[in-house]
Motif scaffolding. Structure first.
Motif, PDB file in Angstrom:
ATOM      1  N   GLY A  78      31.838  32.745  48.817  1.00 46.83           N
ATOM      2  CA  GLY A  78      32.316  31.320  48.229  1.00 46.83           C
ATOM      3  C   GLY A  78      33.186  32.170  46.211  1.00 46.83           C
ATOM      4  O   GLY A  78      33.419  31.606  46.312  1.00 46.83           O
ATOM      5  N   ILE A  79      31.704  33.397  46.014  1.00 44.37           N
ATOM      6  CA  ILE A  79      32.137  33.511  44.831  1.00 44.37           C
ATOM      7  C   ILE A  79      33.717  34.338  44.964  1.00 44.37           C
ATOM      8  O   ILE A  79      34.189  34.313  43.155  1.00 44.37           O
ATOM      9  N   ILE A  80      33.527  35.234  45.363  1.00 39.61           N
ATOM     10  CA  ILE A  80      34.990  36.556  45.342  1.00 39.61           C
ATOM     11  C   ILE A  80      36.237  34.964  45.593  1.00 39.61           C
ATOM     12  O   ILE A  80      37.057  34.851  44.933  1.00 39.61           O
ATOM     13  N   ILE A  81      35.695  34.382  46.551  1.00 37.36           N
ATOM     14  CA  ILE A  81      37.532  32.998  46.801  1.00 37.36           C
ATOM     15  C   ILE A  81      37.710  31.741  45.741  1.00 37.36           C
ATOM     16  O   ILE A  81      38.219  31.677  44.723  1.00 37.36           O
ATOM     17  N   GLY A  82      36.772  31.973  44.467  1.00 33.07           N
ATOM     18  CA  GLY A  82      36.767  31.579  43.611  1.00 33.07           C
ATOM     19  C   GLY A  82      37.203  31.960  42.031  1.00 33.07           C
ATOM     20  O   GLY A  82      37.409  31.503  41.495  1.00 33.07           O
ATOM     21  N   ILE A  83      37.228  33.174  42.296  1.00 31.35           N
ATOM     22  CA  ILE A  83      37.334  34.211  40.875  1.00 31.35           C
ATOM     23  C   ILE A  83      39.118  34.730  41.156  1.00 31.35           C
ATOM     24  O   ILE A  83      39.490  33.755  40.652  1.00 31.35           O
ATOM     25  N   VAL A  84      38.952  34.656  42.594  1.00 28.63           N
ATOM     26  CA  VAL A  84      40.274  34.650  42.902  1.00 28.63           C
ATOM     27  C   VAL A  84      41.356  33.215  42.287  1.00 28.63           C
ATOM     28  O   VAL A  84      42.328  32.936  42.266  1.00 28.63           O
ATOM     29  N   PHE A  85      40.535  32.001  42.756  1.00 28.46           N
ATOM     30  CA  PHE A  85      41.401  30.936  42.282  1.00 28.46           C
ATOM     31  C   PHE A  85      41.588  30.842  41.402  1.00 28.46           C
ATOM     32  O   PHE A  85      42.615  30.564  40.919  1.00 28.46           O
ATOM     33  N   TYR A  86      40.558  31.401  40.121  1.00 28.36           N
ATOM     34  CA  TYR A  86      40.598  31.172  39.038  1.00 28.36           C
ATOM     35  C   TYR A  86      41.709  31.702  38.266  1.00 28.36           C
ATOM     36  O   TYR A  86      41.862  31.700  38.022  1.00 28.36           O
ATOM     37  N   CYS A  87      42.065  33.247  38.715  1.00 29.74           N
ATOM     38  CA  CYS A  87      42.539  33.650  38.085  1.00 29.74           C
ATOM     39  C   CYS A  87      43.656  33.354  39.187  1.00 29.74           C
ATOM     40  O   CYS A  87      45.241  34.137  37.728  1.00 29.74           O
ATOM     41  N   SER A  88      44.558  32.880  40.095  1.00 25.72           N
ATOM     42  CA  SER A  88      45.757  32.805  40.327  1.00 25.72           C
ATOM     43  C   SER A  88      45.609  31.174  40.253  1.00 25.72           C
ATOM     44  O   SER A  88      45.348  30.676  41.336  1.00 25.72           O
ATOM     45  N   ARG A  89      46.998  31.151  39.729  1.00 25.00           N
ATOM     46  CA  ARG A  89      47.169  29.594  39.546  1.00 25.00           C
ATOM     47  C   ARG A  89      48.269  29.001  40.864  1.00 25.00           C
ATOM     48  O   ARG A  89      47.908  27.856  41.783  1.00 25.00           O
ATOM     49  N   VAL A  90      48.559  29.566  40.918  1.00 25.43           N
ATOM     50  CA  VAL A  90      49.696  30.047  42.526  1.00 25.43           C
ATOM     51  C   VAL A  90      48.758  29.553  44.092  1.00 25.43           C
ATOM     52  O   VAL A  90      48.721  28.941  44.983  1.00 25.43           O
ATOM     53  N   LEU A  91      47.872  30.368  43.673  1.00 27.65           N
ATOM     54  CA  LEU A  91      47.018  30.159  45.324  1.00 27.65           C
ATOM     55  C   LEU A  91      45.917  29.091  44.871  1.00 27.65           C
ATOM     56  O   LEU A  91      45.893  28.776  45.606  1.00 27.65           O
ATOM     57  N   ASN A  92      45.936  28.509  43.750  1.00 28.40           N
ATOM     58  CA  ASN A  92      44.678  27.992  43.780  1.00 28.40           C
ATOM     59  C   ASN A  92      45.407  26.725  43.637  1.00 28.40           C
ATOM     60  O   ASN A  92      44.540  25.697  44.619  1.00 28.40           O
ATOM     61  N   ALA A  93      47.011  26.221  43.513  1.00 26.02           N
ATOM     62  CA  ALA A  93      47.515  25.417  44.282  1.00 26.02           C
ATOM     63  C   ALA A  93      47.366  24.857  45.599  1.00 26.02           C
ATOM     64  O   ALA A  93      47.930  23.944  46.183  1.00 26.02           O
ATOM     65  N   ALA A  94      48.003  26.503  46.130  1.00 29.21           N
ATOM     66  CA  ALA A  94      48.079  26.136  47.439  1.00 29.21           C
ATOM     67  C   ALA A  94      47.072  26.520  48.033  1.00 29.21           C
ATOM     68  O   ALA A  94      47.622  25.588  49.175  1.00 29.21           O
ATOM     69  N   LEU A  95      45.810  27.017  47.648  1.00 26.21           N
ATOM     70  CA  LEU A  95      45.442  26.698  49.213  1.00 26.21           C
ATOM     71  C   LEU A  95      43.810  26.209  49.029  1.00 26.21           C
ATOM     72  O   LEU A  95      43.523  25.891  50.248  1.00 26.21           O
ATOM     73  N   PHE A  96      44.213  25.785  47.767  1.00 28.83           N
ATOM     74  CA  PHE A  96      42.463  25.150  47.255  1.00 28.83           C
ATOM     75  C   PHE A  96      42.404  23.622  48.223  1.00 28.83           C
ATOM     76  O   PHE A  96      41.750  23.503  48.578  1.00 28.83           O
ATOM     77  N   PRO A  97      43.505  22.917  47.726  1.00 23.03           N
ATOM     78  CA  PRO A  97      43.633  22.029  48.661  1.00 23.03           C
ATOM     79  C   PRO A  97      43.420  21.835  50.152  1.00 23.03           C
ATOM     80  O   PRO A  97      42.426  21.036  51.140  1.00 23.03           O
ATOM     81  N   LEU A  98      43.867  22.899  50.955  1.00 26.32           N
ATOM     82  CA  LEU A  98      43.578  23.475  52.740  1.00 26.32           C
ATOM     83  C   LEU A  98      41.914  24.261  52.677  1.00 26.32           C
ATOM     84  O   LEU A  98      41.232  23.606  53.561  1.00 26.32           O
ATOM     85  N   LEU A  99      41.370  24.821  51.402  1.00 25.86           N
ATOM     86  CA  LEU A  99      39.671  24.852  51.869  1.00 25.86           C
ATOM     87  C   LEU A  99      39.406  23.769  51.711  1.00 25.86           C
ATOM     88  O   LEU A  99      37.941  23.720  52.996  1.00 25.86           O
ATOM     89  N   ALA A 100      39.877  22.430  50.753  1.00 28.47           N
ATOM     90  CA  ALA A 100      38.948  21.453  50.567  1.00 28.47           C
ATOM     91  C   ALA A 100      39.109  20.948  51.337  1.00 28.47           C
ATOM     92  O   ALA A 100      39.034  19.971  52.736  1.00 28.47           O
ATOM     93  N   ALA A 101      39.881  20.770  51.976  1.00 30.43           N
ATOM     94  CA  ALA A 101      40.295  20.208  53.965  1.00 30.43           C
ATOM     95  C   ALA A 101      39.799  20.177  54.713  1.00 30.43           C
ATOM     96  O   ALA A 101      39.146  19.404  55.434  1.00 30.43           O
ATOM     97  N   ALA A 102      38.904  21.820  54.806  1.00 30.67           N
ATOM     98  CA  ALA A 102      38.380  22.648  56.329  1.00 30.67           C
ATOM     99  C   ALA A 102      37.109  22.146  56.298  1.00 30.67           C
ATOM    100  O   ALA A 102      36.445  21.939  57.296  1.00 30.67           O
ATOM    101  N   GLN A 103      37.001  21.739  54.895  1.00 27.30           N
ATOM    102  CA  GLN A 103      35.296  20.902  54.662  1.00 27.30           C
ATOM    103  C   GLN A 103      35.116  19.462  54.923  1.00 27.30           C
ATOM    104  O   GLN A 103      33.962  19.669  55.486  1.00 27.30           O
ATOM    105  N   THR A 104      36.337  18.664  55.125  1.00 26.71           N
ATOM    106  CA  THR A 104      36.031  17.521  55.488  1.00 26.71           C
ATOM    107  C   THR A 104      35.631  17.747  57.408  1.00 26.71           C
ATOM    108  O   THR A 104      35.895  16.278  57.919  1.00 26.71           O
TER     109      THR A 104
END
Length: 261
Positions: A78-104
């Protein structure tokens, strides 16, 4: 010592409320002639727990192992993913919605896939716990890093620090309290997730033990398993709080002494 006594006094109303509720529960079951198959009294639950402890304890150890190992992986990932998404806006925009969807997705729809991939082994339950536990940690890591005031980085970079050093020694340290908030949220349902995953398919653990109690209509044992899960969760939360205290010190030390002036 005075601070410790003050903290203990903070829990006195909770202890009193629990004692009153347990006493009322016991009296209601005895005076109201409530059927033991509908709801068990605290004394019946205690007796059933003692009688079945030789089988309850091994099941508890299995679920505890799955929970603690899965939680450790969830914190790390969780911390590694959070750091990576914070450092990369592209990955955040591309993958964070998928991560959130997986939790539903409900656990009951995901567990069969893990059974197919891992079988009924403990490793599958650890994987489920880690996957379902990392989301709040990743989210709070991102939010915590984004909330760090810019001047912290400016001062470090002006003094010759690298961006990586600033991220590790400055931003993560400032965001640590908020990251621990996500860790606490994750810890609150780790063992419930592990037991549910076992209930849906496993060879041993509290979930299987709970399933056996349900199939035999032994209501006191259902409560016993429930209270064991609550106790494991309490232990994990204590571990989280102690680790925060050891790593970051008391929260009062983070307060700005000039804020009240």
């Amino acid at each position: 010592m005075a601070e410790a006594l003050q903290k203990l006094r903070h829990y006195v109303p909770t202890v009193i409320a629990v004692v009153i509720l347990v006493a009322a529960w016991e009296i209601w079951c005895r005076v109201g002639n409530v059927s033991p198959t509908m709801i068990s009294s605290p004394s019946e639950i205690v007796d059933a727990t003692i009688d079945t402890w030789p089988t309850l304890w091994p099941a508890t150890l299995v679920t505890a192992y799955e929970g603690f190992v899965g939680f450790a992986l969830a914190v790390l990932c969780g911390i590694i993913i959070g750091i990576v998404f914070y450092c990369s806006r592209v990955l955040n925009a591309a993958l964070f919605p998928l991560l959130a969807a997986a939790q539903t997705m409900p656990l009951i729809t995901i567990a069969p896939l893990f059974i197919i991939w891992f079988g009924f082994e403990i490793s599958g339950k650890i994987a489920i716990v880690a996957v379902f536990g990392l989301f709040p940690i990743a989210v709070q890591t991102i939010r915590g890093l984004e909330a760090v005031p810019q001047f912290y980085s400016d001062v470090a970079l002006t003094c010759g620090a690298t961006k990586l050093w600033t991220l590790w020694h400055v931003k993560l340290r400032v965001a640590a309290r908020q990251i621990y908030g996500g860790i606490r949220i994750s810890a609150a349902y780790i063992f419930a997730t592990a037991a549910t995953a076992e209930y849906l398919g496993a060879r041993k653990g509290l979930g299987i033990w709970l399933q056996a109690a349900y199939n035999s209509f032994r209501t006191p044992l259902i409560f016993s398993a429930t209270f064991v899960i609550v106790a494991l969760t309490a232990v994990l939360l204590i571990v989280v709080n102690v680790s925060e205290l050891l790593l970051l010190g008391p929260a009062s030390e983070d307060e700005d002494p000039d804020a009240q002036e």
